[in-house]
Write a protein that holds these residues in place. Structure first.
Motif, PDB file in Angstrom:
ATOM      1  N   UNK A  43      -1.015  68.709 -74.671  1.00 21.81           N
ATOM      2  CA  UNK A  43      -0.020  68.571 -73.610  1.00 21.81           C
ATOM      3  C   UNK A  43       0.788  69.858 -73.434  1.00 21.81           C
ATOM      4  N   UNK A  44       1.071  70.554 -74.535  1.00 17.29           N
ATOM      5  CA  UNK A  44       1.802  71.818 -74.428  1.00 17.29           C
ATOM      6  C   UNK A  44       0.966  72.854 -73.690  1.00 17.29           C
ATOM      7  N   UNK A  45      -0.301  72.963 -74.051  1.00 20.06           N
ATOM      8  CA  UNK A  45      -1.199  73.907 -73.394  1.00 20.06           C
ATOM      9  C   UNK A  45      -1.310  73.592 -71.903  1.00 20.06           C
ATOM     10  N   UNK A  46      -1.498  72.332 -71.578  1.00 19.31           N
ATOM     11  CA  UNK A  46      -1.626  71.916 -70.178  1.00 19.31           C
ATOM     12  C   UNK A  46      -0.332  72.184 -69.403  1.00 19.31           C
ATOM     13  N   UNK A  47       0.803  71.866 -70.007  1.00 15.73           N
ATOM     14  CA  UNK A  47       2.081  72.049 -69.329  1.00 15.73           C
ATOM     15  C   UNK A  47       2.407  73.520 -69.098  1.00 15.73           C
ATOM     16  N   UNK A  51       3.096  75.052 -65.194  1.00 17.44           N
ATOM     17  CA  UNK A  51       4.509  75.267 -64.868  1.00 17.44           C
ATOM     18  C   UNK A  51       4.646  75.863 -63.475  1.00 17.44           C
ATOM     19  N   UNK A  52       5.677  75.442 -62.785  1.00 14.86           N
ATOM     20  CA  UNK A  52       5.940  75.960 -61.449  1.00 14.86           C
ATOM     21  C   UNK A  52       7.055  76.994 -61.535  1.00 14.86           C
ATOM     22  N   UNK A  53       7.711  77.268 -60.453  1.00  7.89           N
ATOM     23  CA  UNK A  53       8.667  78.374 -60.423  1.00  7.89           C
ATOM     24  C   UNK A  53      10.107  77.967 -60.749  1.00  7.89           C
ATOM     25  N   UNK A  54      10.327  76.729 -61.149  1.00  3.96           N
ATOM     26  CA  UNK A  54      11.681  76.292 -61.481  1.00  3.96           C
ATOM     27  C   UNK A  54      12.114  76.782 -62.848  1.00  3.96           C
ATOM     28  N   UNK A  55      13.356  76.521 -63.179  1.00  5.25           N
ATOM     29  CA  UNK A  55      13.826  76.888 -64.511  1.00  5.25           C
ATOM     30  C   UNK A  55      13.090  76.026 -65.538  1.00  5.25           C
ATOM     31  N   UNK A  56      13.013  76.512 -66.749  1.00  2.00           N
ATOM     32  CA  UNK A  56      12.290  75.787 -67.784  1.00  2.00           C
ATOM     33  C   UNK A  56      12.919  74.426 -68.046  1.00  2.00           C
ATOM     34  N   UNK A  70      14.436  63.853 -73.053  1.00  2.00           N
ATOM     35  CA  UNK A  70      13.566  64.982 -72.771  1.00  2.00           C
ATOM     36  C   UNK A  70      13.804  66.075 -73.811  1.00  2.00           C
ATOM     37  N   UNK A  71      12.728  66.647 -74.356  1.00  2.00           N
ATOM     38  CA  UNK A  71      12.900  67.733 -75.323  1.00  2.00           C
ATOM     39  C   UNK A  71      13.576  68.944 -74.680  1.00  2.00           C
ATOM     40  N   UNK A  72      14.189  69.749 -75.500  1.00  2.05           N
ATOM     41  CA  UNK A  72      14.890  70.929 -74.981  1.00  2.05           C
ATOM     42  C   UNK A  72      13.890  72.017 -74.616  1.00  2.05           C
ATOM     43  N   UNK A  73      14.366  72.940 -73.803  1.00  2.00           N
ATOM     44  CA  UNK A  73      13.543  74.089 -73.436  1.00  2.00           C
ATOM     45  C   UNK A  73      13.216  74.920 -74.669  1.00  2.00           C
ATOM     46  N   UNK A  74      14.157  74.995 -75.596  1.00  2.00           N
ATOM     47  CA  UNK A  74      13.938  75.743 -76.834  1.00  2.00           C
ATOM     48  C   UNK A  74      12.789  75.154 -77.645  1.00  2.00           C
ATOM     49  N   UNK A  75      12.707  73.837 -77.724  1.00  2.00           N
ATOM     50  CA  UNK A  75      11.613  73.213 -78.477  1.00  2.00           C
ATOM     51  C   UNK A  75      10.278  73.463 -77.792  1.00  2.00           C
TER      52      UNK A  75
END
Length: 113
Positions: A43-47, A51-56, A70-75
């Motif tokens: 799922x991390x690889x796919x995501x 990713x689109x152009x929005x903020x993480x 929802x997990x943090x952007x840092x994680x």
């Protein structure tokens, strides 16, 4: 738009195949992605690839359905750093190859790789 859905389907299939041998594509195969967490290898690889152009932070909310847990952007960044760069190249290359074989295409999108 049909080609986009077909390419996305091929990408999911290739990442699922890579997920079975994920130890080949992670930095430390003894500890990276060994426990079940919110950020799994596939799922991390796919995501990352979708990713689109929005903020993480906004992308994370979109990926996890705007839930409060929802997990943090840092994680997400930490999980992404556990994946070797050649895994991304392999996923794109394999999905592109199977896409062209399935559609008998003349490779109109060869600039992707």
């Amino acid at each position: 738009m049909n080609n986009y859905k077909s390419l996305k389907r091929q990408l999911k299939f290739c990442i699922k195949t890579m997920n079975d041998s994920s130890s080949l594509f992670v930095v430390d195969s003894n500890k990276d992605f060994t426990r079940k967490r919110k950020h799994l290898f596939g799922s991390t690889l796919f995501n990352v690839l979708l990713l689109e152009s929005g903020s993480l932070k906004d992308e994370m909310f979109k990926l996890f359905g705007y839930n409060l847990d929802t997990p943090t952007a840092s994680s997400f960044v930490q999980a992404r750093s556990k994946i070797r760069p050649d895994a991304f190249h392999s996923a794109i290359k394999d999905s592109k190859t199977t896409f062209y074989k399935a559609n008998n295409s003349n490779k109109p999108f060869s600039a992707i790789i």
